[in-house]
Motif scaffolding. Structure first.
Motif: not given
Lengths: 294, 360
Positions: A191-196, B52, B72-73, B77, B79, B87, B98-99, B102, B150
């Motif tokens: 989720g963090a990598m996806d920007g959330a 991370l 990270p966002r 990158c 991953m 999910y 999802y990305a 968001v 992305r």
């Protein structure tokens, strides 16, 4: 493959289940059968045994406006106490799960309140919420009458609800924390990598994944407000002032043991029991169909 | 153009040093594979690039921007995780999109982009399924599609194929290679599987115990390992490594008096000098009967590989493995004779560093 043990001895299995069976029979089936008997009968005015009256007792209860206001109050109590308790427990669990400093200490500290008996908590909160003493006392000196659970029904109800919520936070916290820690860490990382951001991850990822636990807690909390509220109310307000904290379980006690209307109280017991059974049934049905995430 | 610069990066957990100062420059569009045994810090390094894990010391820059303090966002990158980390409560389309959701992309555009990416990895028929209803290979594809959607500056792969069976692994390897050719995005791929590493990498980074041992093209590393560790780690079956010293005639003496004539290593064949001699199993040949300069040995056992076989032999108390294509029956205890191509490797016995076998 059949996974059960077979006993040659016919007595032994019964002996083994006897302790549990006796407990259930003595503390559940016997009182329930008594309640059923009373609910459908009425003691004759001058003694001489009970007479069968069918649904008259229930009609009497349902026809009573005061009963319905008790039901309404119970619903408010259930919704408010459950909401507050689960809400705060969830927030605490989310913080502890994020691994902030002192997580280990908080894990234990938040559970302790659950170990306290309701009447103990009731007495403690009577002092805490006492209008004359402490912090609330000084607030009352500045704005007289801002807090007076002894005469203000709303204040009394709020006081009992807060005490109930406080008492069950520990229980809810443990379940929420366990559920949150079951979620693989990598899901949050993805989720963090996806920007959330953390708040977004909580809404989109954590909350949906702990939904089964949330539902389980919801039912358990509602049941608890219907049954466990007695100890609190009896020590804190005795249903008052003027019945403003009288919930269903307290009215049963009051009508039965104070007003000596056994039949009316028994009928109310049966109604309350049916509500709890229904909720439990819904819970079991859900658990069966519950989604298992891999 | 430099896509990623890693400058003297260190990682410490409490008192344990995990990574002791890694330097690495990665060019735009390169496919870098980080290879090393478990616990060497390769995943930690990848996670530090992703954001991370915190960077204890040193700097990581992506496209000339130091990212140490960025979330990270903000690093650009994407991953692919070892266990996919899909999910579970979202559909395949939900996972991939999802990305974008968001990021606030409008639904019609989002769906279009998700469909496009799904088509590129062959998932278009599965968009409405949930991860629980997919096979391992399909989940792997979802994880890749989620990273691709992305359009990141860098792809990071953390041992993505370790949960797949051997056949699927080979297929996914090809898929990753194809996608990299198509998209040309800088990629860092962490693995402990050397076949995977050799076949995928433009450049290979060998890590050991928190250090980078060697960086180079796969063939370069195979042909010129810079240390005893790399020599031992790269190549399957592993290189034969014999410890010994040179005698007065310049022969290499190992084990219980085994003598090997060495023509290279001029200037190193000093009597009494101790070294480690490395011979790849594929460089060892079996001769018919003893000849001048051959090494006698006794067959211990033979491993059949189908088209070829590995002869494990005892040579003067040491173990020597030879890759053999002959089919002659060889049972345990049979005497054999070996010779080898002069493609030798030599390493210092003290620090394990490579000794140049053809000094100028």
């Amino acid at each position: 493959m059949e996974r059960r043990a077979h006993y040659r001895n016919r007595v032994l299995p019964w002996l083994l289940i006897a302790p549990q069976l006796i407990l259930v029979l003595v503390f559940f089936y016997w009182p329930t059968s008594q309640a059923l008997y009373w609910a459908f009968t009425l003691e004759q005015a001058w003694g001489g045994g009970n007479e069968w009256v069918g649904f008259d007792n229930f009609m009497g209860v349902f026809g009573d406006g005061r009963y319905w206001s008790t039901v309404g109050r119970s619903a408010v109590y259930a919704a408010a106490a459950t909401g507050i308790s689960m809400g705060i427990a969830l927030v605490l669990a989310l913080f502890v799960d994020r691994g902030l400093k002192g997580t280990k200490i908080f894990q234990s500290v938040f559970i302790w309140p659950y170990a306290l008996a309701a009447p103990v908590v009731g007495v403690a909160f009577r002092f805490i919420f006492s209008p004359q003493a402490g912090m609330i006392g000084s607030l009352n000196r500045i704005w007289p009458g801002i807090w007076d659970p002894a005469t203000n029904g709303l204040h009394a109800l709020i006081m009992v609800i807060i005490s109930h919520a406080w008492l069950s936070i520990g229980y809810n916290f443990v379940f929420f924390l366990a559920a949150l820690q079951m979620i693989p860490r990598s899901i949050a990382e993805a989720g963090a990598m996806d920007g959330a951001r953390p708040a977004r991850r909580m809404l989109d990822l954590q909350l949906p994944l702990i939904a089964p636990t949330t539902f389980f807690l919801l039912i358990m909390n509602i049941i608890s407000t219907f049954t466990d509220s007695f100890g609190l109310i009896d020590t804190m307000t005795e249903g008052g002032p003027i019945g403003s904290t009288e919930v269903m379980v307290y009215k049963i006690y009051y009508d039965g043991f104070k007003s000596l209307d056994y039949s009316g109280a028994a009928a109310q017991s049966i109604v309350l029991m049916l509500i709890v059974i229904t909720l439990t049934f819904v819970q079991f049905k859900w658990v069966e169909r519950r989604i298992h995430y891999t | 153009m430099t896509a990623i610069s890693i400058r003297n990066v260190k990682k410490r957990y409490g008192k344990a040093d995990i990574i002791h100062g890694v330097d690495l420059e990665i060019q735009a569009g390169e496919f870098i594979v980080i290879l090393g045994p478990s616990g060497c810090g390769k995943s930690t390094l990848l996670r530090m690039i992703a954001g991370l894990e915190e960077i204890t010391a040193g700097e990581i820059a992506i496209e000339d921007r130091v990212v140490n303090q960025l979330e990270p966002r903000e690093r650009g990158c994407a991953m692919v995780f070892q266990n996919y980390a899909l999910y579970p409560h979202m559909t395949v389309a939900g996972n991939i999109g999802y990305a974008l959701k968001v990021a606030g992309m409008a639904k019609p555009q989002r769906e279009e982009r998700v469909l496009k990416v799904a088509q590129s990895v062959g998932l278009e028929a599965l968009l409405a399924r949930r991860p629980g209803e997919l096979s391992g290979g399909q989940r792997q594809r979802v994880a890749m599609a989620r990273a691709m959607v992305r359009e990141p500056k860098v792809f990071l792969f953390d041992e993505p194929f370790s949960n797949l069976d051997a056949k699927l692994r080979v297929a996914m390897r090809g898929e990753v290679r194809r996608l990299h050719r198509q998209l040309g995005v800088t990629s860092i791929f962490v693995t402990h599987d050397q076949t995977e590493a050799m076949t995928l990498a433009d450049r290979l980074v060998i890590m050991n115990g928190g250090h980078v041992e060697q960086v180079g093209k796969p063939a370069e590393i195979y042909n010129r390992p810079v240390s005893r560790f790399v020599a031992d780690f790269i190549g399957s079956p592993a290189m034969n490594l014999l410890e010994g010293e040179f005698d007065a005639e310049g022969h290499f003496v190992h084990g219980q008096g085994g003598r090997i004539a060495v023509s290279s290593l001029n200037g190193h064949r000093v009597p009494g000098r101790k070294i480690v001699l490395g011979i790849r199993p594929e460089a060892v040949k079996r001769t018919i009967g003893p000849q001048i300069g051959t090494i006698p040995g006794i067959v211990d056992y033979v491993e059949e590989l189908g088209g070829s076989r590995l002869i494990h032999a005892e040579v003067n108390g040491n173990r020597l493995v030879a890759l053999d294509t002959d089919t002659e029956e060889l049972s345990s205890g049979t005497p054999v004779h070996f010779t080898f191509d002069d493609a030798l490797h030599a390493f210092s016995i003290e620090d394990g560093k490579r000794i140049d076998i053809h000094p100028a």
